[in-house]
Design an enzyme around this catalytic site. Structure first.
Site, short mmCIF file in Angstrom:
data_model
loop_
_atom_site.label_atom_id
_atom_site.label_comp_id
_atom_site.label_asym_id
_atom_site.label_seq_id
_atom_site.Cartn_x
_atom_site.Cartn_y
_atom_site.Cartn_z
N GLY A 60 0.81 -1.22 0.00
CA GLY A 60 0.00 0.00 0.00
C GLY A 60 0.84 1.26 0.00
O GLY A 60 2.00 1.27 0.38
N ARG B 207 0.76 -5.59 -4.98
CA ARG B 207 0.82 -6.49 -3.82
C ARG B 207 1.24 -7.91 -4.19
O ARG B 207 1.06 -8.84 -3.40
CB ARG B 207 -0.54 -6.50 -3.11
CG ARG B 207 -0.88 -5.16 -2.47
CD ARG B 207 -2.12 -5.26 -1.59
NE ARG B 207 -2.44 -4.00 -0.95
CZ ARG B 207 -1.90 -3.57 0.19
NH1 ARG B 207 -0.99 -4.31 0.81
NH2 ARG B 207 -2.25 -2.42 0.72
N ASP C 272 5.73 -7.56 5.12
CA ASP C 272 5.66 -8.65 4.15
C ASP C 272 6.58 -8.38 2.95
O ASP C 272 7.25 -9.29 2.46
CB ASP C 272 4.22 -8.84 3.66
CG ASP C 272 3.36 -9.57 4.68
OD1 ASP C 272 3.80 -10.61 5.19
OD2 ASP C 272 2.27 -9.09 4.98
N LYS D 59 8.52 0.90 4.99
CA LYS D 59 7.34 1.67 4.59
C LYS D 59 6.08 1.06 5.17
O LYS D 59 5.85 -0.14 4.98
CB LYS D 59 7.23 1.71 3.06
CG LYS D 59 5.95 2.33 2.54
CD LYS D 59 5.15 1.45 1.61
CE LYS D 59 4.71 0.17 2.22
NZ LYS D 59 3.60 -0.51 1.54
N THR D 60 5.30 1.81 5.89
CA THR D 60 3.91 1.47 6.20
C THR D 60 3.34 2.55 7.09
O THR D 60 3.96 2.92 8.09
CB THR D 60 3.74 0.10 6.89
OG1 THR D 60 2.38 -0.04 7.32
CG2 THR D 60 4.64 -0.07 8.10
N ASP E 260 0.95 2.08 8.94
CA ASP E 260 0.47 1.40 10.14
C ASP E 260 1.45 1.52 11.31
O ASP E 260 1.06 1.33 12.46
CB ASP E 260 0.23 -0.09 9.86
CG ASP E 260 -0.96 -0.32 8.94
OD1 ASP E 260 -1.61 0.68 8.56
OD2 ASP E 260 -1.23 -1.47 8.59
N LYS F 68 -25.40 16.09 19.57
CA LYS F 68 -26.30 14.93 19.56
C LYS F 68 -25.76 13.69 18.85
O LYS F 68 -26.50 12.72 18.67
CB LYS F 68 -27.63 15.32 18.93
CG LYS F 68 -27.54 15.74 17.46
CD LYS F 68 -28.92 16.11 16.92
CE LYS F 68 -28.86 16.52 15.45
NZ LYS F 68 -30.18 16.89 14.93
#
Length: 565
Positions: free
Chosen positions: A103, A167, A198, A224-225, A227, A264
């Site tokens: 990604g 990927r 991965d 790289k990520t 996450d 609300k």
């Protein structure tokens, strides 16, 4: 293969032209970023040499990792240190390939720019090939020869569209053979794999394969990520995390103002982070929401879905007593996979999907254990369907397609209705669901990610020039001024463990989870009760490129480095 032979800003590739960016249609901010200067660590600006550290081991199961990587296991990490002209690397011509894998993450283009500039500065006459579309580009030998004219419009810009990502994995004997053929055809001295855990596992497998076949092609990875789960002592953070969290924090801040304005709505915000809750934790530290669920804590306390639902309902009830019938709740993307009972269910489903066809008659359900079957039947039909979706290329549940936030809204609503009937809740509940995902992956990289990525790419070029392989580019001491950053490479095998994928044990880089004893979580835990009942909302606003906060680092990184955020 130069761009001058192709009209309309396109550039020739291995077989087809691909459209390049046209800087003339950029916004003023994009244009201002093109020539934003990028400082390098001092060690990269003068003569340096590469020295080796002690032999390495593995993050887990070293005996198994040693068997899987006989050519690479145990090799030392490397460090760049100042050297004299006689010791510095030779400026030989190199042919280097680069690939984006997985990604998107803000800053990827600057890694490529850093590699290119290293070759221009230190190895004049070298060639940089960009493999198109991720690892498939390596296997199919689809590439573009990158030059300064083509790279320029991508400097300090978001996205991966310079060469695009993919990927695919290189894992079968046939695929390794294709990669070997490409390396030989292009006479590659080296390959840089820009990716997550991965992808860098795949980079290590490629490095092992090339070395075992005695190919000259060396392989270096880059972390790289968004996450944030690819990190260790030597690799303090993955690139893209800083930018993505700042983008999400802006959006969360906007939602907070909306919640306060209407008075609300409860906004349930699911954030990226398939396997770890780093993004959710960082965004909480930046914005101060009323409730933040941290997957690692849920797993550690062995909370059930009912426990999680009750916790949210308890806070909503207490806020109602204070007159607040609104709030903001942050949920990590992979929450459902952290709940032990759900984790067990998913594990059983993975085994079934790996070996059987799921029949429409539902006979496959008999293979589930009683507890898992009961849980599966209790879940809303939409969640059941999402749990049965095809796994991603790495064998993982596609948690981005599991709408956990909507499930929790339904469950909380049901619980609050029960409490109303018992007269223990007198408030009003309206849930609004959000998923902040791809919005954070391709934004203009922050000053930190721009500079960090450039240094990672420059370092990758230096490691390849020194003949290193099977390392991941590592830039450290990040809380200090850029000039004082350290530069080196960490043995990829030292980050590895074995994990069950598609019903088989395979080597993987061990994911870095939120540490419940770590400084970032401890700071969050010390403040969350106050945030729950009092509105301490912070709206950070958009990413700043100039001014007092433009060079700020993430709370997570600063706290992990021992600096008070």
């Amino acid at each position: 293969m130069g761009s001058s032979s192709v009209p309309n800003g396109d550039i020739a590739t291995g077989n087809l032209p691909v459209p390049g960016r046209v800087a003339s249609v950029y916004s003023e901010v994009q244009n201002s970023r093109l020539d934003h200067s990028l400082p390098l660590p001092s060690v990269l600006k003068s003569a340096f040499k590469v020295i080796d550290g002690p032999p390495s081991s593995a993050a887990g199961n070293p005996d198994e990792i040693a068997k899987l990587f006989p050519c690479l296991f145990g090799q030392p990490s490397a460090m760049l240190v100042p050297g004299n002209s006689a010791e510095c690397l030779s400026g030989k011509n190199l042919k280097i390939g680069v690939v984006l894998s997985g990604g998107q993450a803000p800053g990827g283009h600057n890694v490529i720019s850093g590699i290119f500039d290293y070759l221009q500065d230190r190895c004049k006459g070298s060639t940089l090939y960009g493999f198109r579309g991720g690892p498939a580009g390596i296997m199919k030998c689809k590439y573009v020869e990158l030059n300064s004219q083509f790279i320029y419009p991508y400097r300090n810009q978001g996205g991966f569209d310079m060469i695009r990502s993919g990927r695919d994995k290189i894992e079968t004997p046939e695929q390794f053979k294709q990669a070997e053929e490409t390396a030989l055809k292009l006479d590659l001295d080296g390959l840089v794999v820009i990716g997550g855990d991965d992808s860098n596992t795949n980079a290590c497998l490629l490095a092992e394969n090339f070395r075992s076949k005695k190919l000259k092609t060396k392989v270096i990875g880059c972390p790289k990520t968004i996450d944030g789960d690819l990190k260790c002592k030597e690799v303090p953070t993955s690139f893209g995390f800083d930018t993505a969290c700042k983008i999400y924090a802006e959006m969360i801040g906007n939602v907070m103002i909306d919640a306060r304005s209407t008075g609300k709505y409860y906004h349930f915000v699911r954030l990226m982070g398939r396997a770890a809750s780093h993004i959710t934790l960082e965004c909480a530290l930046q914005t101060h929401p009323n409730i933040t669920l941290i997957g690692e804590e849920v797993a550690d306390k062995k909370l059930t879905l009912k426990n999680v639902t009750d916790y949210i309902a308890d806070v909503i009830c207490k806020r109602a007593e204070h007159g607040f019938n609104y709030g903001v709740i942050l949920i990590p993307e992979g929450l459902i996979d952290f709940i032990p009972e759900v984790q067990q269910l998913i594990s059983e489903l993975n085994e079934i999907l790996a070996h059987d066809n799921v029949d429409e008659g539902g006979l496959w359900k008999k293979k589930l254990k009683d507890q898992s079957l009961q849980l599966f039947e209790l879940l809303p039909p939409a969640i059941q369907e999402q749990l049965m979706l095809e796994r991603d290329p790495h064998g993982n549940v596609q948690v981005a397609k599991i709408e956990t936030e909507k499930m929790l809204i339904q469950m909380v609503e049901t619980e609050l209705e029960k409490r109303k009937q018992k007269d223990s809740y007198k408030g009003h509940f309206k849930g609004q669901s959000h998923f902040f995902g791809y919005e954070g992956r391709c934004g203009l990289p922050s000053n930190f990610d721009s500079t960090y990525c450039y240094a990672l790419g420059y370092a990758a070029g230096a490691l390849l020039n020194s003949g290193k392989t099977g390392l991941i580019s590592s830039v450290g001491n990040l809380a200090a001024p850029v000039e004082e950053w350290t530069v080196g490479g960490t043995a990829l095998t030292s980050l590895m463990d074995v994990e069950r994928r598609h019903g088989k044990f395979k080597p993987v880089i061990k994911k870095a989870m939120v540490e419940l004893e770590g400084a970032p979580f401890k700071k969050f835990a010390s403040l969350r009760e106050e945030w729950a009942l009092k509105n301490r909302y912070i709206s950070p606003g958009p990413i700043q490129f100039i001014g007092p906060v433009s060079d700020s680092l993430s709370h997570t990184l600063l706290l992990e480095l021992g600096v008070q955020a």
